[in-house]
Design a protein around this motif. Structure first.
Motif, PDB file in Angstrom:
ATOM      1  N   THR A 136       0.819  -1.217   0.000  1.00 31.25           N
ATOM      2  CA  THR A 136       0.000   0.000   0.000  1.00 31.25           C
ATOM      3  C   THR A 136       0.847   1.259   0.000  1.00 31.25           C
ATOM      4  O   THR A 136       0.342   2.349   0.271  1.00 31.25           O
ATOM      5  N   VAL A 137       2.117   1.122  -0.327  1.00 30.85           N
ATOM      6  CA  VAL A 137       3.050   2.252  -0.337  1.00 30.85           C
ATOM      7  C   VAL A 137       3.502   2.513  -1.768  1.00 30.85           C
ATOM      8  O   VAL A 137       3.765   1.575  -2.521  1.00 30.85           O
ATOM      9  N   SER A 191      19.330  10.005  -1.407  1.00 27.94           N
ATOM     10  CA  SER A 191      18.002   9.771  -0.823  1.00 27.94           C
ATOM     11  C   SER A 191      17.662   8.294  -0.952  1.00 27.94           C
ATOM     12  O   SER A 191      17.604   7.767  -2.062  1.00 27.94           O
ATOM     13  N   LEU A 192      17.444   7.656   0.181  1.00 28.29           N
ATOM     14  CA  LEU A 192      17.109   6.241   0.212  1.00 28.29           C
ATOM     15  C   LEU A 192      15.648   6.075   0.613  1.00 28.29           C
ATOM     16  O   LEU A 192      15.205   6.598   1.635  1.00 28.29           O
ATOM     17  N   TYR A 193      14.903   5.338  -0.221  1.00 29.03           N
ATOM     18  CA  TYR A 193      13.493   5.046   0.031  1.00 29.03           C
ATOM     19  C   TYR A 193      13.358   3.536   0.187  1.00 29.03           C
ATOM     20  O   TYR A 193      13.731   2.778  -0.721  1.00 29.03           O
ATOM     21  N   VAL A 194      12.845   3.095   1.328  1.00 32.14           N
ATOM     22  CA  VAL A 194      12.691   1.665   1.598  1.00 32.14           C
ATOM     23  C   VAL A 194      11.270   1.409   2.078  1.00 32.14           C
ATOM     24  O   VAL A 194      10.736   2.166   2.905  1.00 32.14           O
ATOM     25  N   THR A 195      10.641   0.357   1.575  1.00 27.90           N
ATOM     26  CA  THR A 195       9.302   0.003   2.045  1.00 27.90           C
ATOM     27  C   THR A 195       9.160  -1.506   2.167  1.00 27.90           C
ATOM     28  O   THR A 195       9.758  -2.276   1.417  1.00 27.90           O
ATOM     29  N   ASP A 196       8.344  -1.902   3.132  1.00 24.56           N
ATOM     30  CA  ASP A 196       7.953  -3.312   3.269  1.00 24.56           C
ATOM     31  C   ASP A 196       6.526  -3.527   2.782  1.00 24.56           C
ATOM     32  O   ASP A 196       5.938  -4.579   2.991  1.00 24.56           O
ATOM     33  N   GLY A 197       5.973  -2.514   2.109  1.00 25.26           N
ATOM     34  CA  GLY A 197       4.605  -2.584   1.618  1.00 25.26           C
ATOM     35  C   GLY A 197       3.597  -1.951   2.545  1.00 25.26           C
ATOM     36  O   GLY A 197       2.437  -1.765   2.156  1.00 25.26           O
ATOM     37  N   THR A 198       4.009  -1.626   3.762  1.00 30.76           N
ATOM     38  CA  THR A 198       3.124  -0.982   4.734  1.00 30.76           C
ATOM     39  C   THR A 198       3.692   0.352   5.207  1.00 30.76           C
ATOM     40  O   THR A 198       2.963   1.331   5.376  1.00 30.76           O
TER      41      THR A 198
END
Length: 612
Positions: A363-364, A442-449
């Motif tokens: 959802t990210v 710039s670092l963007y990290v997501t686990d989907g939430t």
């Protein structure tokens, strides 16, 4: 307040054969009730965009008869077609129309407004629309339309085509959707003409596409796009152009339409959030189309393997055009016919292909603009636009009032997916007021939430902060609601939500009950419907903004900012940073990452290691 035009995802609309038959039955019932003694099917409240609308409903009735053979429909088709041929065909030049190449040509055209000399500028697209309505009636004419009436309609459609391509300048509004629609009209007209004449029209249609549309494509985010009202992509008209490209490919088989449609589809996929919200355009930055876009999003979404149906359409126009009282309007009726004829299923799962201008999981999502600055961040159902400070717009470090996000050299990108995490590292050379070259990583990290954003920049003195977005809207069921809150956002340093201290059109306070599009048009040179909201928005001086102070414990010589969007707001967020021989190590509660030095690898590409 809710955004007026972005409502339910289009792929949620029921689309079985029975569903479509029910729609056509309802259309027929309403049309038969409305049909006047002289054969008019126009909505009585319609005053503009009117010249093709009765013919549009005629085309729906003809199509419905071919599917169900309702005995009530042939007479209605004959009477309403006679009405259009008798009352809505104009051959004398409309006074004031500025785009003629041949005066007094005697060729037929349709009027945007029926009154002579009233808003003639809209006659070109209205004639495109009338051509498309006419060819759809011709496609359904077998066994329904009398030979004499059919011959008259063929002659009229050819006249429309010649007026559009000979008597006027082609595509005078620089509107890709109108121009591609005209090309489709020619392609669909060709089979109804004698062979030699039909081949001439088909060849002319394809050459117009190549020379007048394709040759003038506009580049944005790495894609070449059909020009739309002087810009590259419009949230309302872009998906409509995609539908016209789908129909062009369906009826012609020409690969050029498939190639360009797939390019536009991939572009839309890269910028569209999981929730289907999007923002930006040179005509209507926040207005979304609905049934007009189903064909293109479905057809090309299937071809590229992307869930384009998540696009939030205006459900008031879910099936066909309607007026304020809910009554049917024949505008764009062909789009309902084409989506019924095409049986391509929706592709409902996200593409797994990493895209340079997007990070998306669960959802990210983060969409990036041409300079690889976030243009839209989505987390926990909330959408964040780029904030504005001192006439500068974006996401990034601010030092001495200067926003460090505009690149002064090549922007490098590295994507990694590992152990349920998706990450994107953007390395951008920037120059501040002091004329010093710095590298913003710039670092963007997501686990989907949850979305974790870490920004590192060297040699930044004073009291800098990270401009971390303008909280603008949030999902609310089948609607999108305006917001000025940033619930669920935390930062390693102090975090604050600020609002403009100055009132006025060029300062956007998210607490006000106004949409971004309304605010943008207030700043545009021309009013809504004529002006460019994207251009107007660029005049914004300041806005509501999330501001994050530097994180404590950064290695010497670095300023590091860390912000977490979404996830468990009660979970502790105390990231740690260490200088290592391989670069900056970032440790959070969910992952460890090593961001390589700005110089990159042997080819200058950024290095990134990600561990859970």
């Amino acid at each position: 307040m809710h955004l007026p035009h972005q409502r339910g995802p289009l792929h949620d609309l029921p689309d079985t054969s029975a569903d479509y038959d029910a729609i056509l039955t309802a259309v027929a019932g309403e049309a038969l009730t409305r049909l006047t003694r002289d054969g008019n099917l126009e909505h009585p409240a319609t005053t503009d965009d009117i010249g093709d609308t009765s013919l549009g409903i005629t085309s729906l009735l003809a199509f419905a008869w071919q599917r169900g053979k309702d005995p009530r429909l042939p007479e209605a088709v004959a009477r309403s077609l006679a009405f259009h041929l008798r009352e809505r065909v104009y051959t004398e030049d409309n006074p004031g129309y500025p785009n003629l190449r041949i005066r007094n040509s005697g060729l037929p055209y349709a009027r945007y407004v029926l009154e002579s000399g009233a808003h003639p500028i809209g006659d070109w697209p209205s004639t495109v629309w009338a051509l498309l309505q006419a060819v759809n009636v011709l496609d359904a004419a077998e066994g329904l339309v009398a030979d004499e009436q059919r011959a008259e309609l063929v002659e009229l459609a050819l006249g429309y085509w010649r007026w559009l391509t000979e008597a006027t300048f082609f595509n005078p509004q620089e509107a890709g959707n109108q121009a591609i629609g005209c090309v489709v009209g020619g392609l669909m007209l060709a089979p109804h003409l004698p062979a030699e004449e039909g081949q001439s029209v088909r060849s002319r249609a394809i050459s117009l596409y190549v020379d007048k549309i394709r040759a003038h494509r506009v580049r944005d985010r790495g894609a070449a796009l059909p020009p739309e009202h002087g810009g590259a992509y419009d949230n309302n008209y872009g998906p409509i152009s995609l539908s016209f490209l789908a129909q062009a490919h369906r009826v012609s088989g020409e690969e050029i339409f498939a190639e360009d449609g797939e390019a536009l589809a991939r572009y839309i996929d890269a910028r569209l959030t999981n929730g289907g919200y999007d923002n930006g355009g040179p005509r209507y930055s926040e207005q979304h189309s609905a049934f007009e876009s189903v064909l293109g999003l479905r057809y090309f979404g299937h071809r590229i393997g992307a869930d384009l149906g998540r696009y939030r359409g205006d459900s008031r126009w879910a099936r066909h055009a309607v007026r304020q009282d809910g009554g049917i309007d024949g505008h764009f009726a062909w789009m309902l016919i084409w989506q019924i004829q095409d049986t391509t299923p929706w592709h409902r799962t996200p593409s797994t292909e990493p895209l340079r201008h997007q990070l998306r999981a669960g959802t990210v999502s983060v969409a990036f603009d041409d300079r690889m600055t976030p243009s839209l961040v989505e987390a926990a159902g909330t959408y964040y636009l780029p904030a504005a400070v001192g006439r500068q717009h974006g996401f990034g470090p601010v030092a001495d009032g200067f926003l460090l996000c505009r690149p002064m050299g090549e922007v490098r990108v590295r994507d990694i997916r590992a152990d349920g995490l998706a990450a994107k590292l953007v390395t951008k050379p920037v120059v501040g007021r002091d004329h010093v070259l710095r590298h913003v990583r710039s670092l963007y990290v997501t686990d989907g939430t949850t979305l974790w954003v870490t920004v590192a920049v060297e040699h930044l003195d004073g009291t800098p902060y990270l401009l971390a977005g303008l909280p603008y809207a949030t999902d609310d069921g089948d609607r999108v609601r305006r917001t000025a809150e940033a619930d669920g956002v935390t930062a390693a340093g102090a975090l604050r939500l600020t609002h403009p201290e100055t009132e006025g059109a060029d300062h956007f306070d998210a607490r006000a009950e106004v949409t971004q599009e309304q605010a943008a048009f207030a700043l545009a040179a021309d009013p809504r419907g004529y002006g460019n909201p994207d251009e107007g928005w660029r005049h914004l001086i300041s806005s509501t903004a999330l501001e994050a102070d530097p994180a404590p414990g950064a290695p010497e010589g670095l300023r590091v900012f860390a912000v977490r969007y979404g996830g468990d707001g009660d979970a502790e967020f105390v990231p740690a940073f260490d200088a290592t021989p391989d670069g900056l190590r970032v440790r959070t509660e969910a992952f460890t990452a090593v961001i390589g030095e700005p110089a990159g690898d042997a080819h200058g590409e950024p290095e990134l290691t990600l561990l859970d």
